[in-house]
Scaffold this active site. Structure first.
Site, PDB file in Angstrom:
ATOM      1  N   PHE A  20      -2.277   2.479  -4.899  1.00 10.10           N
ATOM      2  CA  PHE A  20      -2.842   4.005  -4.309  1.00 10.10           C
ATOM      3  C   PHE A  20      -4.269   3.800  -3.900  1.00 10.10           C
ATOM      4  O   PHE A  20      -4.749   2.711  -3.096  1.00 10.10           O
ATOM      5  CB  PHE A  20      -2.517   5.063  -4.916  1.00 10.10           C
ATOM      6  CG  PHE A  20      -1.076   5.472  -4.852  1.00 10.10           C
ATOM      7  CD1 PHE A  20      -0.164   4.444  -5.375  1.00 10.10           C
ATOM      8  CD2 PHE A  20      -0.694   6.430  -4.434  1.00 10.10           C
ATOM      9  CE1 PHE A  20       1.248   4.683  -4.945  1.00 10.10           C
ATOM     10  CE2 PHE A  20       0.788   6.931  -4.027  1.00 10.10           C
ATOM     11  CZ  PHE A  20       1.773   6.045  -4.405  1.00 10.10           C
ATOM     12  N   ASN A  21      -5.244   4.578  -4.221  1.00 10.92           N
ATOM     13  CA  ASN A  21      -6.736   4.270  -3.744  1.00 10.92           C
ATOM     14  C   ASN A  21      -7.593   3.656  -4.784  1.00 10.92           C
ATOM     15  O   ASN A  21      -8.018   4.443  -5.712  1.00 10.92           O
ATOM     16  CB  ASN A  21      -7.285   5.750  -3.435  1.00 10.92           C
ATOM     17  CG  ASN A  21      -6.501   6.248  -2.086  1.00 10.92           C
ATOM     18  OD1 ASN A  21      -5.424   6.521  -2.120  1.00 10.92           O
ATOM     19  ND2 ASN A  21      -7.321   6.746  -1.312  1.00 10.92           N
ATOM     20  N   LYS A  38       2.005  -3.699   6.585  1.00  6.15           N
ATOM     21  CA  LYS A  38       2.447  -3.715   5.019  1.00  6.15           C
ATOM     22  C   LYS A  38       4.075  -3.527   4.971  1.00  6.15           C
ATOM     23  O   LYS A  38       4.532  -4.240   4.324  1.00  6.15           O
ATOM     24  CB  LYS A  38       1.681  -2.709   4.213  1.00  6.15           C
ATOM     25  CG  LYS A  38       0.120  -2.964   4.178  1.00  6.15           C
ATOM     26  CD  LYS A  38      -0.392  -3.947   3.426  1.00  6.15           C
ATOM     27  CE  LYS A  38      -1.666  -4.299   3.195  1.00  6.15           C
ATOM     28  NZ  LYS A  38      -2.002  -5.642   2.769  1.00  6.15           N
ATOM     29  N   ASP A  75      -4.951  11.664   8.741  1.00  4.22           N
ATOM     30  CA  ASP A  75      -5.076  11.669   7.079  1.00  4.22           C
ATOM     31  C   ASP A  75      -3.969  12.736   6.731  1.00  4.22           C
ATOM     32  O   ASP A  75      -3.578  13.518   7.392  1.00  4.22           O
ATOM     33  CB  ASP A  75      -6.669  12.436   6.576  1.00  4.22           C
ATOM     34  CG  ASP A  75      -7.534  11.461   6.415  1.00  4.22           C
ATOM     35  OD1 ASP A  75      -7.017  10.197   6.492  1.00  4.22           O
ATOM     36  OD2 ASP A  75      -8.508  11.795   6.056  1.00  4.22           O
ATOM     37  N   TYR A 121      -1.882  -1.472  10.704  1.00  5.74           N
ATOM     38  CA  TYR A 121      -2.621  -1.859   9.428  1.00  5.74           C
ATOM     39  C   TYR A 121      -1.381  -1.718   8.490  1.00  5.74           C
ATOM     40  O   TYR A 121      -0.812  -2.420   7.900  1.00  5.74           O
ATOM     41  CB  TYR A 121      -3.753  -1.339   8.916  1.00  5.74           C
ATOM     42  CG  TYR A 121      -3.725  -1.367   7.593  1.00  5.74           C
ATOM     43  CD1 TYR A 121      -4.164  -2.458   6.835  1.00  5.74           C
ATOM     44  CD2 TYR A 121      -3.560  -0.184   6.838  1.00  5.74           C
ATOM     45  CE1 TYR A 121      -4.154  -2.487   5.367  1.00  5.74           C
ATOM     46  CE2 TYR A 121      -3.920  -0.219   5.315  1.00  5.74           C
ATOM     47  CZ  TYR A 121      -3.883  -1.338   4.440  1.00  5.74           C
ATOM     48  OH  TYR A 121      -3.771  -1.227   3.458  1.00  5.74           O
ATOM     49  N   SER A 154       0.949  -1.314  -0.043  1.00  7.01           N
ATOM     50  CA  SER A 154       0.003  -0.084   0.117  1.00  7.01           C
ATOM     51  C   SER A 154       1.067   1.238   0.064  1.00  7.01           C
ATOM     52  O   SER A 154       1.993   1.466   0.652  1.00  7.01           O
ATOM     53  CB  SER A 154      -0.723   0.115   1.281  1.00  7.01           C
ATOM     54  OG  SER A 154      -1.385   1.066   1.604  1.00  7.01           O
TER      55      SER A 154
END
Ligand code: UFG
Length: 336
Positions: free
Chosen positions: A179-180, A154, A298, A150, A125
């Protein structure tokens, strides 16, 4: 190629299974259906005309995984999607996340090495980059300490794979840093199935448009971005699925041992506001929204430099944000 897909009934997994079948490969699914539905398998059959073999069980279950590898002779490669993936939940249940994500990967890797298979593709990710110093982000950008368990799983798994590739001459692997991912299959038959309240922007948006949620909250409009809202590299899940097939084809040709890392993104940043506006325009539907405070953890902006995979593997994203938002809406209407 006969490819084992862990988490093959999940969002990215199911789309990858479809693309594998359509490219003439034979996917074998392993899934414990903890965050996916069994009817997704029927939908895969409806789209492709083929029912993939499915083993129901947990990737961390050593005996179960050993049996699958024993039964399925001649596996050419493994794509490892199976993992817990909710950022917020991982902060509440760190042990569960470390135990699940690390154990399942270790168990799969042990069987791969035992059977001298190699050709391992790992779902990593962009979260490993943390808050990037600059955008677009190339693979050589430093990883930063993860802000949640999380994300840390990764990073840790990337390291495990790198170490295995330097120790085992039969092993070859790629970490793909997504990415998203957004959107759904253009048939509207498979897509994202969030459990409970969606954490991610697009499923929240489609559920709001469908009337399941009162309104969408934009988490902050005071970021140092052109319109003040967060900017991400949103990639159509079918493009992302296709990247796995290209990556496997490439990996198969490399001399073992081998390890490399590729970003999977479009190379373009799109803001939260732009996503809402594009969704409303392409689908001719209004989405009630309000501006709320920033969501803790964020970052302002994050988009990929995908030139490495473009040049070396020859894959690039082909679908637009509008395609993805049209497909996501078609899917939402089908399950509403
Ligand atoms: N957002 C909102 N409202 C919402 C949901 C999201 O405004 O209801 C905003 C977020 O603040 C952010 C953007 O939409 O600016 C994207 O948020 P998502 O939750 O959809 O995605 P993230 O970028 O936060 O996280 C995603 C994956 C993670 C992964 C990360 C890596 O969900 O698993 O990308 O880049 F780690």
């Amino acid at each position: 190629m006969k490819i084992l897909i862990t988490g093959g009934a999940g969002f990215i997994g199911s789309h990858t299974v479809v693309e594998l079948i359509e490219a003439g490969h034979t996917p074998i699914i392993i899934d414990n259906f903890s965050n996916s539905e069994k009817w997704i398998i029927d939908r895969i059959e409806k789209i492709t005309g083929q029912k993939p073999t499915v083993y129901e069980g947990d990737c961390a279950d050593k005996k179960f995984i050993a049996d699958v590898f024993q039964k399925e002779k001649n596996i050419d490669g493994v794509i490892h999607f199976a993992a817990l993936k909710a950022v917020g939940e991982s902060m509440e249940k760190p042990l569960e996340y470390y135990r699940n994500n690390l154990d399942s990967t270790m168990t799969i890797l042990e069987e791969i090495t035992r059977h001298k298979i190699g050709n391992f593709v790992f779902s990593s990710s962009a979260t490993v980059y943390g808050d990037p110093k600059e955008n677009p982000i190339p693979e050589i950008a430093p990883r930063q300490p993860a802000t949640n368990p999380y994300g840390n799983t990764k990073s840790i798994i990337e390291d495990i794979i790198r170490d295995l590739a330097s120790a085992d001459k039969n092993f070859s692997a790629l970490s793909l840093r997504y990415f998203n991912p957004i959107g759904a299959h253009s048939s509207g038959l498979i897509g994202e199935l969030p459990k409970g309240t969606p954490n991610n922007l697009v499923p929240y948006l489609t559920q709001t448009a469908a009337g399941k949620r009162k309104e969408l909250t934009i988490f902050g409009d005071d970021y140092p971005t052109p319109d003040g809202t967060g900017v991400r590299d949103f990639i159509h899940v079918v493009d992302l699925a296709r990247a796995h097939i290209a990556a496997l084809d490439y990996l198969k040709k490399q001399p073992k041992p081998f390890y490399d890392i590729f970003n999977i993104g479009t190379g373009k940043g799109t803001s939260v506001k732009e996503i809402i506006e594009t969704f409303e325009k392409i689908n001719r539907v209004k989405v009630p929204y309000k501006i709320g405070p920033r969501r803790p953890g964020d970052i302002a902006a994050c988009w990929a430099d995908p030139s490495k995979i473009n040049k070396i593997i020859g894959w690039r994203a082909e679908k637009t944000i509008a395609d993805a938002l049209k497909d996501a809406w078609k899917w939402e209407k089908n399950i509403s």
